[in-house]
Design an enzyme around this catalytic site. Structure first.
Site, PDB file in Angstrom:
ATOM      1  N   HIS A 160     -16.816  -8.769  32.819  1.00  0.00           N
ATOM      2  CA  HIS A 160     -16.476  -7.622  33.654  1.00  0.00           C
ATOM      3  C   HIS A 160     -15.116  -7.036  33.323  1.00  0.00           C
ATOM      4  O   HIS A 160     -14.951  -5.830  33.253  1.00  0.00           O
ATOM      5  CB  HIS A 160     -16.529  -8.023  35.141  1.00  0.00           C
TER       6      HIS A 160
ATOM      7  N   GLU B 167       5.722  -1.242 -13.876  1.00  0.00           N
ATOM      8  CA  GLU B 167       6.931  -1.301 -13.047  1.00  0.00           C
ATOM      9  C   GLU B 167       8.150  -1.731 -13.843  1.00  0.00           C
ATOM     10  O   GLU B 167       9.264  -1.691 -13.335  1.00  0.00           O
ATOM     11  CB  GLU B 167       6.726  -2.293 -11.900  1.00  0.00           C
TER      12      GLU B 167
ATOM     13  N   ASP C 198       9.787   0.268  -8.201  1.00  0.00           N
ATOM     14  CA  ASP C 198      10.344  -0.791  -9.027  1.00  0.00           C
ATOM     15  C   ASP C 198      10.723  -0.282 -10.413  1.00  0.00           C
ATOM     16  O   ASP C 198      11.689  -0.746 -11.003  1.00  0.00           O
ATOM     17  CB  ASP C 198       9.347  -1.956  -9.157  1.00  0.00           C
TER      18      ASP C 198
ATOM     19  N   CYS D 214       1.904   5.454  -7.741  1.00  0.00           N
ATOM     20  CA  CYS D 214       1.796   5.030  -6.347  1.00  0.00           C
ATOM     21  C   CYS D 214       3.148   4.738  -5.693  1.00  0.00           C
ATOM     22  O   CYS D 214       3.197   4.230  -4.584  1.00  0.00           O
ATOM     23  CB  CYS D 214       0.882   3.813  -6.228  1.00  0.00           C
TER      24      CYS D 214
END
Ligand code: PEP
Ligand code: MG
Length: 402
Positions: free
Chosen positions: A21, A263, A287, A334
């Protein structure tokens, strides 16, 4: 009624079920509810901070600042997404009609709904470290499997790139034997950590392969690759995991694409060689700039030296993109450079046609791309590439963005 008038923000139910409930009532009252089978919850001291993620049914007791920030960001994203969904086009094109793929960077699974609302074409970077950072021990293969399964289910039919664990540097796991390092950014980070802790790496890879069993486009991406040998070693671990799953007669994705992040400056001169091995490259400019310029990306004292517009950075990016395009290897960007208006025209000008961003930037990025002509972008990029002075490049960029 008392719950509403007392401005209750959420309910954690210890035991019970979704049809009880109280849960039906909380749904009608739009009060988030999470059910946990954990009696220890009842022993928490009064005023213990709790963060509830009712979307996924997770509870964070004494959440760290980083966790709270991620969720605050998510809430803000939701608000922005509500306003922009209707105005977002399904496909992104420049003014002259050149197609640009817009993908989402995902840290938290809860960001997926916003990415979908804003019509992300897939996940260009799933930062898989988050489940590792918020738990008190390494997540098991099954726990990870459930996380990745959710990701594939939400983005069914779309291209998904899962980056393997990128810990170390500023992202330390308190429960691991990570030694104190004098220069953690140059230390036991990322793929180095995974290759050193093979059992952790294999658990993660098996979880990804199994969860992606029915995925149409599964990309497994290694962070911080520094040599061809390291890439091949990591890829071999994927093949070994596939063999282990075959031996156990388990279902898994048999055609994952094996990819790497760009990177480190060390890979620039090897792009052609990497193109023969890797299925996809994603440039992590955060990076890349840090390592190219020897500037700690988190150190405010040297933030003036963190210049993505440094001529060596721009020329290296241009070289990477042009070689990978010649070699017909899919490439995207990205890092944070992608949503900075200062660099968009340059990135398109050097040939980038795929971008992965934090979902909150998808809308604004699409609108900016729609105003760009590729011819103009190419001219702009060539102008920047011919200039060796930092200051002059800065002035040129400022004059184009107005
Ligand atoms: C990057 O380095 O640009 C990147 C996307 O990875 P992260 O920010 O997670 O290090
Ligand atoms: Mg990175």
């Amino acid at each position: 009624m008392k719950l509403v008038t007392n401005d209750v923000k959420g309910i954690v139910l210890v035991g019970g079920g979704v049809t009880s409930h109280i849960s039906i009532l909380s749904r009608s009252l739009k009060i988030p509810l999470v059910i946990v089978e954990e009696p220890k919850m009842l022993q928490l001291q009064e005023k213990t901070p709790i963060l509830m993620d009712a979307d996924l049914g997770n509870i964070y007791v004494n959440p760290s600042k980083a966790v709270v920030e991620q969720f605050e960001k998510r809430n803000q994203l939701r608000e922005d997404a509500k306003c922009n969904t209707a105005k977002m086009d399904t496909v992104t094109r420049t003014k002259d009609g050149t197609r640009v793929g817009l993908f989402a960077n995902i840290n938290l699974l809860t960001e997926l709904s916003i990415a979908k609302q804003l019509k992300a074409e897939g996940v260009g970077l799933y930062r898989s470290e988050f489940p590792f950072l918020i738990r008190p021990t390494f997540p098991s293969e099954t726990e990870q499997y459930l996380v990745y399964q959710h990701l594939f289910k939400e983005m069914r039919g779309k291209e998904i790139t899962i980056r393997t664990l990128d810990v170390g540097g500023e992202k330390t796991l308190t429960y691991s034997d990570m030694a104190e390092e004098q220069n953690p950014e140059l230390g036991m980070r990322s793929i180095r950590f995974s290759l050193k802790h093979k059992e952790v790496f294999e658990n993660q890879l098996r979880a990804i392969l199994r969860a992606g069993f029915e995925a149409d486009y599964l990309r497994i991406m290694f962070p911080m690759i520094s040599s061809l040998d390291e890439f091949c070693e990591a890829r071999q671990v994927v093949y070994d995991c596939m063999q282990q799953l075959s031996n156990k007669k388990m279902q898994y994705n048999r055609n994952p694409e094996i990819c790497m992040m760009i990177e480190l400056p060390a890979v620039v001169e090897l792009i052609e060689d990497f193109s023969k091995e890797a299925d996809f490259f994603s440039i992590g400019t955060n990076d890349f700039v840090q390592y190219m310029l020897a500037v700690d990306r988190t150190n405010r004292m040297v933030s003036d030296y963190y210049c993505p517009f440094h001529p060596s950075v721009l020329r290296a990016l241009s070289k990477i993109v042009s070689v990978s395009r010649q070699c017909k290897v899919d490439i995207s960007v990205c890092g944070e450079m992608t949503h900075d208006p200062a660099y968009l025209s340059f990135l398109l000008g050097i040939g980038i046609r795929k971008i992965s961003v934090d979902p909150k930037f998808l809308f604004i990025l699409q609108k900016r791309i729609q105003k760009i002509e590729i011819d103009e972008a190419e001219k702009h990029a060539n102008q920047l590439l011919s200039e060796p002075s930092l200051q002059k490049i800065k002035t040129l960029i400022e004059s184009t963005i107005g």
